[in-house]
Design a protein around this motif. Structure first.
Motif, PDB file in Angstrom:
ATOM      1  N   THR A 229       4.812   3.508  -5.507  1.00 29.98           N
ATOM      2  CA  THR A 229       3.974   3.407  -4.316  1.00 29.98           C
ATOM      3  C   THR A 229       4.853   3.442  -3.079  1.00 29.98           C
ATOM      4  O   THR A 229       6.036   3.093  -3.132  1.00 29.98           O
ATOM      5  CB  THR A 229       3.152   2.109  -4.310  1.00 29.98           C
ATOM      6  N   PRO A 230       4.300   3.853  -1.924  1.00 27.44           N
ATOM      7  CA  PRO A 230       5.098   3.859  -0.698  1.00 27.44           C
ATOM      8  C   PRO A 230       5.488   2.440  -0.300  1.00 27.44           C
ATOM      9  O   PRO A 230       4.743   1.482  -0.522  1.00 27.44           O
ATOM     10  CB  PRO A 230       4.150   4.466   0.346  1.00 27.44           C
ATOM     11  N   VAL A 231       6.648   2.314   0.280  1.00 29.78           N
ATOM     12  CA  VAL A 231       7.076   1.048   0.870  1.00 29.78           C
ATOM     13  C   VAL A 231       6.531   0.971   2.291  1.00 29.78           C
ATOM     14  O   VAL A 231       6.555   1.961   3.024  1.00 29.78           O
ATOM     15  CB  VAL A 231       8.612   0.945   0.897  1.00 29.78           C
ATOM     16  N   VAL A 232       6.001  -0.182   2.654  1.00 30.16           N
ATOM     17  CA  VAL A 232       5.612  -0.413   4.039  1.00 30.16           C
ATOM     18  C   VAL A 232       6.337  -1.649   4.538  1.00 30.16           C
ATOM     19  O   VAL A 232       6.689  -2.543   3.762  1.00 30.16           O
ATOM     20  CB  VAL A 232       4.080  -0.613   4.210  1.00 30.16           C
ATOM     21  N   LEU A 233       6.584  -1.683   5.830  1.00 31.97           N
ATOM     22  CA  LEU A 233       7.080  -2.881   6.490  1.00 31.97           C
ATOM     23  C   LEU A 233       5.897  -3.462   7.246  1.00 31.97           C
ATOM     24  O   LEU A 233       5.402  -2.862   8.203  1.00 31.97           O
ATOM     25  CB  LEU A 233       8.230  -2.546   7.444  1.00 31.97           C
ATOM     26  N   ILE A 234       5.407  -4.611   6.811  1.00 31.13           N
ATOM     27  CA  ILE A 234       4.248  -5.234   7.442  1.00 31.13           C
ATOM     28  C   ILE A 234       4.726  -6.138   8.571  1.00 31.13           C
ATOM     29  O   ILE A 234       5.424  -7.123   8.326  1.00 31.13           O
ATOM     30  CB  ILE A 234       3.437  -6.067   6.437  1.00 31.13           C
ATOM     31  N   SER A 235       4.375  -5.781   9.786  1.00 31.07           N
ATOM     32  CA  SER A 235       4.717  -6.645  10.915  1.00 31.07           C
ATOM     33  C   SER A 235       3.489  -7.453  11.304  1.00 31.07           C
ATOM     34  O   SER A 235       2.367  -6.940  11.334  1.00 31.07           O
ATOM     35  CB  SER A 235       5.248  -5.827  12.099  1.00 31.07           C
TER      36      SER A 235
ATOM     37  N   SER B 196       2.857  -2.860  -2.465  1.00 33.30           N
ATOM     38  CA  SER B 196       1.542  -2.952  -3.105  1.00 33.30           C
ATOM     39  C   SER B 196       0.484  -2.641  -2.057  1.00 33.30           C
ATOM     40  O   SER B 196      -0.178  -3.539  -1.530  1.00 33.30           O
ATOM     41  CB  SER B 196       1.328  -4.351  -3.702  1.00 33.30           C
ATOM     42  N   VAL B 197       0.357  -1.368  -1.741  1.00 33.57           N
ATOM     43  CA  VAL B 197      -0.564  -0.951  -0.680  1.00 33.57           C
ATOM     44  C   VAL B 197      -1.102   0.433  -1.001  1.00 33.57           C
ATOM     45  O   VAL B 197      -0.407   1.262  -1.597  1.00 33.57           O
ATOM     46  CB  VAL B 197       0.165  -0.950   0.696  1.00 33.57           C
TER      47      VAL B 197
ATOM     48  N   PRO C 186       8.584   9.815   2.359  1.00 39.26           N
ATOM     49  CA  PRO C 186       8.424   8.362   2.374  1.00 39.26           C
ATOM     50  C   PRO C 186       9.392   7.677   1.418  1.00 39.26           C
ATOM     51  O   PRO C 186       9.838   8.263   0.424  1.00 39.26           O
ATOM     52  CB  PRO C 186       6.976   8.176   1.906  1.00 39.26           C
ATOM     53  N   LEU C 187       9.715   6.434   1.732  1.00 37.71           N
ATOM     54  CA  LEU C 187      10.477   5.612   0.803  1.00 37.71           C
ATOM     55  C   LEU C 187       9.506   5.099  -0.253  1.00 37.71           C
ATOM     56  O   LEU C 187       8.485   4.497   0.061  1.00 37.71           O
ATOM     57  CB  LEU C 187      11.127   4.436   1.546  1.00 37.71           C
TER      58      LEU C 187
END
Length: 213
Positions: free
Chosen positions: A14-20, A35-36, A176-177
């Motif tokens: 799955t793509p990595v996201v940085l949640i701010s 997990s998104v 994407p990462l």
């Protein structure tokens, strides 16, 4: 022939996201998450209830999902084993997590003002999604987890990634990462050793010729 290995995790990729998000005192928090997923203008984020990010989303009802490219793996990995919660469980301590109040500084990333939410964006991320929380669903199978349903309010995309004359991202230009079973991938290749895999003691190999640990 198929086998039944009794998989411990199901992170197939799955793509990595940085949640701010914003802490209660107004300071920013930043958390890597893989997990998104998205459908239409909505997204779903899976979070552990003990995380500072889950606490912030429940209280403030907003966040930004920043999508790093594979080239940003160093920054992501620098905060992979950090938490904005000063109270760490024994399990997290054993896995090497540490309390980090300044996640942006630790990652070497820049906070950028958002337009529709108070939480900041990550300036270096090519894609940034400003979101509001519309629902929080407790997992029936694991009461320590929550699925947050978010609605995307505004999308920011690096100009070079937009196909000229369209409203579409260039799928060949966007790399994407990706996290697969706690390892980082970009363009189908492993791109960086994973602190998370080390902390979680995941068996892995970084190249086809490397032996599994």
């Amino acid at each position: 022939m198929h086998v039944v290995p009794g998989l411990k995790v199901l992170y197939f990729g799955t793509p990595v996201v940085l949640i701010s998000s914003l802490n209660e005192d107004g300071s920013p928090n930043l958390a890597p998450n893989s997990s998104v997923w998205w459908l239409g203008r909505s997204g779903t984020i899976g979070l552990g209830n003990s995380s500072r990010t889950a606490e912030n989303l429940l209280r403030a009802g907003e966040c930004v999902l920043n999508l790093p490219s594979s080239e940003m793996v160093d920054a992501v990995d620098r905060i992979a084993l950090t938490t904005g919660n000063p109270v760490l469980s024994q399990t997290r301590l054993e896995r090497g997590y540490r309390y980090e109040p300044d996640k942006f500084g630790a990652a070497g990333l820049t906070a950028q003002a958002s337009e529709t939410v108070a939480a900041p964006r990550v300036a270096e991320c090519p894609i940034q999604l400003e979101c509001t929380v519309v629902a929080a669903h407790a997992f029936v199978s694991d009461q320590k987890l929550t699925a947050f349903e978010v609605e995307v309010q505004r999308v920011h995309v690096e100009e070079d990634l937009v196909l000229p004359g369209t409203h579409h991202v260039d799928p060949f230009g966007w790399d994407p990462l990706i996290m697969k079973f706690c390892e980082y991938f970009g363009g189908g290749h492993n791109v960086h050793p994973s602190a998370l895999a080390e902390g979680w003691n995941m068996p892995h190999r970084l190249s086809p010729s490397a032996p599994a640990r």
